[in-house]
Motif scaffolding. Structure first.
Motif, PDB file in Angstrom:
ATOM      1  N   PRO A   1       0.876  -1.219  -0.147  1.00 48.13           N
ATOM      2  CA  PRO A   1      -0.089   0.014   0.000  1.00 48.13           C
ATOM      3  C   PRO A   1       0.922   1.250   0.008  1.00 48.13           C
ATOM      4  CG  PRO A   1      -0.265  -1.072   1.869  1.00 48.13           C
ATOM      5  CD  PRO A   1       0.538  -2.156   1.057  1.00 48.13           C
ATOM      6  N   SER A   2       1.871   1.175   0.727  1.00 47.38           N
ATOM      7  CA  SER A   2       2.701   2.412   0.717  1.00 47.38           C
ATOM      8  C   SER A   2       3.331   2.816  -0.634  1.00 47.38           C
ATOM      9  CB  SER A   2       3.789   2.498   1.729  1.00 47.38           C
ATOM     10  OG  SER A   2       3.310   2.313   3.183  1.00 47.38           O
ATOM     11  N   PHE A   3       3.737   1.868  -1.389  1.00 47.07           N
ATOM     12  CA  PHE A   3       4.168   1.885  -2.588  1.00 47.07           C
ATOM     13  C   PHE A   3       3.339   2.822  -3.516  1.00 47.07           C
ATOM     14  CE2 PHE A   3       4.558   0.508  -6.992  1.00 47.07           C
ATOM     15  CZ  PHE A   3       5.848   0.859  -7.395  1.00 47.07           C
ATOM     16  N   VAL A   4       1.807   2.442  -3.210  1.00 51.68           N
ATOM     17  CA  VAL A   4       0.864   3.152  -4.303  1.00 51.68           C
ATOM     18  C   VAL A   4       0.648   4.340  -3.577  1.00 51.68           C
ATOM     19  CG1 VAL A   4      -1.072   2.806  -5.612  1.00 51.68           C
ATOM     20  CG2 VAL A   4       0.070   0.925  -4.731  1.00 51.68           C
ATOM     21  N   ASN A   5       0.534   4.635  -2.270  1.00 50.63           N
ATOM     22  CA  ASN A   5       0.041   5.834  -1.663  1.00 50.63           C
ATOM     23  C   ASN A   5       0.990   6.882  -2.041  1.00 50.63           C
ATOM     24  OD1 ASN A   5      -2.326   4.623  -0.415  1.00 50.63           O
ATOM     25  ND2 ASN A   5      -1.490   4.159   1.396  1.00 50.63           N
ATOM     26  N   LEU A   6       2.276   6.394  -2.022  1.00 50.56           N
ATOM     27  CA  LEU A   6       3.332   7.622  -2.201  1.00 50.56           C
ATOM     28  C   LEU A   6       2.861   8.454  -3.638  1.00 50.56           C
ATOM     29  CD1 LEU A   6       5.908   8.644  -0.885  1.00 50.56           C
ATOM     30  CD2 LEU A   6       7.140   7.069  -2.402  1.00 50.56           C
ATOM     31  N   GLN A   7       2.294   7.619  -4.489  1.00 51.52           N
ATOM     32  CA  GLN A   7       1.899   8.447  -5.645  1.00 51.52           C
ATOM     33  C   GLN A   7       0.906   9.438  -5.341  1.00 51.52           C
ATOM     34  OE1 GLN A   7       1.880   6.334  -9.724  1.00 51.52           O
ATOM     35  NE2 GLN A   7       1.514   4.466  -8.498  1.00 51.52           N
ATOM     36  N   GLY A   8       0.165   9.470  -4.217  1.00 48.28           N
ATOM     37  CA  GLY A   8      -0.423  10.575  -3.902  1.00 48.28           C
ATOM     38  C   GLY A   8       0.066  11.907  -3.987  1.00 48.28           C
ATOM     39  N   LEU A   9       1.470  11.952  -4.015  1.00 47.59           N
ATOM     40  CA  LEU A   9       2.183  13.138  -4.059  1.00 47.59           C
ATOM     41  C   LEU A   9       1.678  14.048  -5.430  1.00 47.59           C
ATOM     42  CD1 LEU A   9       5.714  12.504  -3.166  1.00 47.59           C
ATOM     43  CD2 LEU A   9       4.094  14.024  -1.766  1.00 47.59           C
ATOM     44  N   PHE A  10       1.282  12.867  -6.176  1.00 48.79           N
ATOM     45  CA  PHE A  10       1.069  13.650  -7.832  1.00 48.79           C
ATOM     46  C   PHE A  10      -0.247  14.146  -7.880  1.00 48.79           C
ATOM     47  CE2 PHE A  10       4.037  10.287  -8.609  1.00 48.79           C
ATOM     48  CZ  PHE A  10       5.321  10.982  -8.733  1.00 48.79           C
ATOM     49  N   GLY A  11      -1.292  13.845  -6.768  1.00 47.84           N
ATOM     50  CA  GLY A  11      -2.572  14.113  -6.916  1.00 47.84           C
ATOM     51  C   GLY A  11      -3.097  15.432  -5.955  1.00 47.84           C
ATOM     52  N   VAL A  12      -2.087  16.023  -5.443  1.00 47.28           N
ATOM     53  CA  VAL A  12      -2.340  16.904  -4.462  1.00 47.28           C
ATOM     54  C   VAL A  12      -2.483  18.047  -5.364  1.00 47.28           C
ATOM     55  CG1 VAL A  12      -1.326  18.572  -2.802  1.00 47.28           C
ATOM     56  CG2 VAL A  12      -0.919  16.001  -2.598  1.00 47.28           C
ATOM     57  N   SER A  13      -3.549  19.079  -4.922  1.00 49.82           N
ATOM     58  CA  SER A  13      -3.875  20.038  -5.535  1.00 49.82           C
ATOM     59  C   SER A  13      -3.604  21.264  -5.236  1.00 49.82           C
ATOM     60  CB  SER A  13      -5.457  20.103  -6.029  1.00 49.82           C
ATOM     61  OG  SER A  13      -6.077  20.241  -4.678  1.00 49.82           O
ATOM     62  N   ASN A  14      -3.244  21.874  -4.034  1.00 51.61           N
ATOM     63  CA  ASN A  14      -3.064  23.102  -3.562  1.00 51.61           C
ATOM     64  C   ASN A  14      -1.896  23.162  -2.520  1.00 51.61           C
ATOM     65  OD1 ASN A  14      -4.253  21.735  -1.533  1.00 51.61           O
ATOM     66  ND2 ASN A  14      -5.246  23.451  -0.781  1.00 51.61           N
ATOM     67  N   ALA A  15      -0.962  22.189  -2.616  1.00 50.48           N
ATOM     68  CA  ALA A  15       0.186  22.447  -1.813  1.00 50.48           C
ATOM     69  C   ALA A  15       1.290  22.818  -2.525  1.00 50.48           C
ATOM     70  CB  ALA A  15       0.519  20.973  -1.080  1.00 50.48           C
ATOM     71  N   ARG A  16       1.580  24.185  -2.565  1.00 46.78           N
ATOM     72  CA  ARG A  16       2.599  24.562  -3.489  1.00 46.78           C
ATOM     73  C   ARG A  16       3.789  25.001  -2.736  1.00 46.78           C
ATOM     74  NH1 ARG A  16       1.761  28.890  -7.697  1.00 46.78           N
ATOM     75  NH2 ARG A  16       4.021  27.861  -8.074  1.00 46.78           N
ATOM     76  N   TYR A  17       3.669  25.155  -1.357  1.00 48.10           N
ATOM     77  CA  TYR A  17       5.128  25.627  -0.775  1.00 48.10           C
ATOM     78  C   TYR A  17       5.553  24.420  -0.361  1.00 48.10           C
ATOM     79  CZ  TYR A  17       3.421  30.395  -0.078  1.00 48.10           C
ATOM     80  OH  TYR A  17       3.039  31.724  -0.214  1.00 48.10           O
ATOM     81  N   LEU A  18       7.062  24.506  -0.374  1.00 51.48           N
ATOM     82  CA  LEU A  18       7.770  23.261   0.064  1.00 51.48           C
ATOM     83  C   LEU A  18       7.572  22.911   1.483  1.00 51.48           C
ATOM     84  CD1 LEU A  18      10.408  21.544  -0.245  1.00 51.48           C
ATOM     85  CD2 LEU A  18      11.977  23.632   0.545  1.00 51.48           C
ATOM     86  N   ALA A  19       7.235  23.648   2.357  1.00 54.19           N
ATOM     87  CA  ALA A  19       6.808  23.427   3.593  1.00 54.19           C
ATOM     88  C   ALA A  19       5.513  22.498   3.603  1.00 54.19           C
ATOM     89  CB  ALA A  19       6.650  24.564   4.381  1.00 54.19           C
ATOM     90  N   ASP A  20       4.573  22.856   2.822  1.00 55.95           N
ATOM     91  CA  ASP A  20       3.281  22.207   2.466  1.00 55.95           C
ATOM     92  C   ASP A  20       3.670  20.471   2.135  1.00 55.95           C
ATOM     93  OD1 ASP A  20       1.925  24.224   3.120  1.00 55.95           O
ATOM     94  OD2 ASP A  20       1.309  24.663   1.451  1.00 55.95           O
ATOM     95  N   MET A  21       4.768  20.386   1.202  1.00 50.22           N
ATOM     96  CA  MET A  21       5.179  19.205   0.898  1.00 50.22           C
ATOM     97  C   MET A  21       5.299  18.155   1.930  1.00 50.22           C
ATOM     98  SD  MET A  21       5.337  17.546  -1.730  1.00 50.22           S
ATOM     99  CE  MET A  21       5.824  18.232  -3.342  1.00 50.22           C
ATOM    100  N   ILE A  22       6.066  18.778   3.132  1.00 53.47           N
ATOM    101  CA  ILE A  22       6.342  17.993   4.064  1.00 53.47           C
ATOM    102  C   ILE A  22       5.007  17.546   4.915  1.00 53.47           C
ATOM    103  CG2 ILE A  22       7.610  17.971   6.315  1.00 53.47           C
ATOM    104  CD1 ILE A  22       9.507  18.257   4.055  1.00 53.47           C
ATOM    105  N   ALA A  23       4.199  18.548   5.039  1.00 53.30           N
ATOM    106  CA  ALA A  23       3.152  18.021   5.656  1.00 53.30           C
ATOM    107  C   ALA A  23       2.286  16.928   4.717  1.00 53.30           C
ATOM    108  CB  ALA A  23       1.843  19.170   5.564  1.00 53.30           C
ATOM    109  N   VAL A  24       2.225  17.090   3.533  1.00 50.49           N
ATOM    110  CA  VAL A  24       1.364  16.197   2.677  1.00 50.49           C
ATOM    111  C   VAL A  24       2.203  14.556   2.716  1.00 50.49           C
ATOM    112  CG1 VAL A  24       1.032  15.515   0.160  1.00 50.49           C
ATOM    113  CG2 VAL A  24       0.766  17.828   1.107  1.00 50.49           C
TER     114      VAL A  24
END
Lengths: 189, 404
Positions: free
Chosen positions: B368-391
């Motif tokens: 599951p983690s392998f696939v869930n990590l692709q969720g990074l590509f589905g994020v619509s509104n995290a634009r800051y680098l700091a948001d990336m950490i939260a996501v």
């Protein structure tokens, strides 16, 4: 999992009929063998047909049936969130293995296909970014093929590997190791 | 802001706004392991993210092809090392389906109980680790206190704290030990209050809320398209839990709620896990109440190890049985099976092809983690680098499972 209603296979057989092979339910999952040229069409049909709605792609994996021919196989596991059905699609591929990518149907196929490429060398035509995913760039060979030795091939960094074909790109595979370092082969006791 | 820049800019020169390529990881505390993110940055905005994985690749699937079925259990432990009992269970179920057997009822209860304990243990870590990534350190120290209790219980049952390897094909390794019941009852009593503690710590923490609420939204359609599962999918409003929809083991006898949220942001994903821990406690309590007496392994000498270790030392037949199973394993009939369970991270599936020998011909892990990590590509509104950490933190990938 007897609570699940059986898959409604009528629309599938009606649409594809002779082109596919219906292998029936195996351990609770319905199996279809589909020729590689129809895989995208078949997947899209399963996803978009209103009575089926296989909108969730669980998994894509490669299989190496060495020394059988055709040697390779791509196996797709689909799930229908609405109907709670599972389907397995098996797609036999020759050598070198090649099949159309389903990344246009499900975005999640991206990494699954990259993994199958990395491990089995299955080339997914139309994949937007078919790079290795686990092994490093410049790695030679496809490690999960049955004819790839479990310990890899012997080189400077892997003294316990099997004897095998020398790497074709030595500058990429081997790195500088100081003379007399501990990495020189030593027989295992 | 603009005015200052205008003032400081040397006259006649254009402002240099080159894109920066930044390596986040592979050694970085907030990547939760050896994940390397190659980020294309425009100032502080993330333009593109390219995750590089494989630093922890151990070739579990290749190795499994040279192991007997019993030997594979320790390999599965090392997938999602926060919750080995779930991985063991998923693998055991797949092999049992191929063999056409079912574990005795008591064994099923023990497995479910342990899987739920593991779920709490896994969720606990992310409950504390996500706030820690965002600067709220305190919660992590508290969740570690409760994880320690679970570790102690695991140690009591299995003798190991992390890599338990407690499942066997057709049951579990041993029966539950004496003195186990009061310990787990105590945990069940204490733990709900502790969850309230975390909530009080974090739900009034404005920094934590600001950095998670409304950040990193993944819509339901995107989540399905990207193959997310588990709490990540349920936080986006998709009501799917394999425990309820395709009940395995004794989940159909248990009463539990499937937690869903509609927001799909980092906070919802965190919140889903916190609420799921409450449900897990309820499941554990029901297991304890309903658990019958009886065998903890199938009565099949060709598959299960001798229950009574004393007999191995003094009976020839038991010795042969033990030796045979250890050295050669057992034969699994030809066929193939895909069996999925609801692991703490999502759908954990094992696809096994057997060629009628004691070793699998092919074992594929749907991690599951392998696939869930692709969720990074589905994020619509995290634009800051700091948001990336939260996501990234809220998607809760375990790199050992991503890299298999």
């Amino acid at each position: 999992m007897s609570v699940r209603p059986p898959l409604d296979r009528a629309p599938i057989l009606e649409r594809f009929g002779a082109a596919i092979e219906d292998l029936g339910p195996v351990h609770g999952i319905d199996v279809f063998a589909v020729p590689p040229e129809q895989i995208v069409e078949f997947c899209r049909f399963l996803k978009e047909h209103p009575a089926l709605r296989f909108n969730f792609l669980s998994d894509i994996c490669g299989v190496d049936h060495y020394p059988e021919t055709p040697r390779f196989e791509a196996v797709y596991h689909l799930y229908s969130l609405a109907n709670k059905w599972r389907v397995r699609i098996k797609c036999r591929l020759g050598d070198p293995p090649q099949v159309a990518s389903v990344t246009g149907v499900w975005r999640t196929a991206n990494w699954h296909e990259r993994e199958a490429w990395d491990m089995y060398g299955i080339r997914f035509e139309g994949h937007p970014d078919l790079r290795r995913i686990y092994m490093w760039e410049g790695f030679e060979g496809f490690p999960q093929r049955k004819d790839f030795p479990l310990r890899g091939y012997r080189d400077k960094l892997n003294p316990f590997g099997a004897e095998g074909p020398p790497p074709t790109q030595p500058d990429l595979v081997t790195r500088d190791i100081p003379e007399g370092s501990q990495l020189t082969p030593e027989p295992r006791k | 802001m603009t005015e200052v820049t205008e003032l400081e800019r040397p006259e006649g020169e254009a402002l240099n706004t080159r894109e920066v390529l930044l390596n986040l990881g592979p050694q970085h505390p907030s990547t939760h392991g050896v994940l390397r993110l190659v980020l294309e940055l425009d100032g502080e905005f993330v333009e593109r993210v390219d995750p590089h994985i494989g630093y922890l690749h151990r070739g579990t699937e290749k190795l499994a092809e040279s192991f007997t079925y019993t030997q594979i259990f320790p390999l599965t432990d090392r997938l999602d090392y926060l919750c080995p009992p779930s991985n063991n269970l998923a693998f055991a179920l797949a092999v049992e389906k191929l063999l056409g057997i079912e574990a005795p009822i008591r064994a099923q209860y023990i497995r479910v109980l342990m899987a739920e304990l593991a779920r709490i243990s896994g969720h606990l870590l992310i409950t504390g680790a996500l706030p820690m990534d965002l600067g709220a350190m305190t919660a992590l120290l508290y969740v570690m206190r409760e994880r320690e209790m679970i570790m102690d219980i695991m140690e009591m049952i299995t003798g190991a704290r992390m890599h338990t390897s407690f499942c066997r094909v057709g049951g579990v390794r041993e029966d539950l030990p004496d003195g186990f019941l009061p310990k787990i009852r105590e945990f069940c009593e204490i733990f709900p209050n502790r969850i309230r503690d975390y909530e009080q710590l974090l739900e009034t923490n404005r920094v934590f809320l600001k950095r998670t609420q409304g950040v990193g939204i993944i819509s339901g359609e995107d989540a399905i398209d990207l193959g997310l599962s588990g709490p990540n999918l349920r936080a986006s409003g998709v009501d799917w839990d394999i425990r309820r929809d395709e009940p395995y083991e004794i989940y159909d006898r248990l009463d539990f709620k499937v937690i869903t949220r509609t927001e799909g942001d980092c906070y919802a994903r965190w919140r889903c896990r916190v609420d799921e821990m409450r449900e897990s406690i309820r499941i554990i309590e029901q297991c304890l109440d309903q658990m019958p007496e009886g065998r903890f392994q199938v009565d099949m000498p060709t598959i299960a190890f001798p229950v009574d270790k004393e007999r191995v030392h003094c009976s020839m037949e038991a010795l042969i049985q033990h030796f045979d199973l250890s050295a050669y394993g057992f034969v699994v009939p030809k066929g193939e099976v895909y069996s999925a369970i609801e692991a703490p991270k999502g759908e954990l599936g094992f696809y096994i092809i057997s060629d009628g020998t004691p070793k699998p011909f092919r074992m594929k892990v749907r991690a599951p983690s392998f696939v869930n990590l692709q969720g990074l590509f589905g994020v619509s509104n995290a634009r800051y680098l700091a948001d990336m950490i939260a996501v990234l933190g809220s998607l809760d990938p375990v790199m050992a499972e991503v890299d298999k």
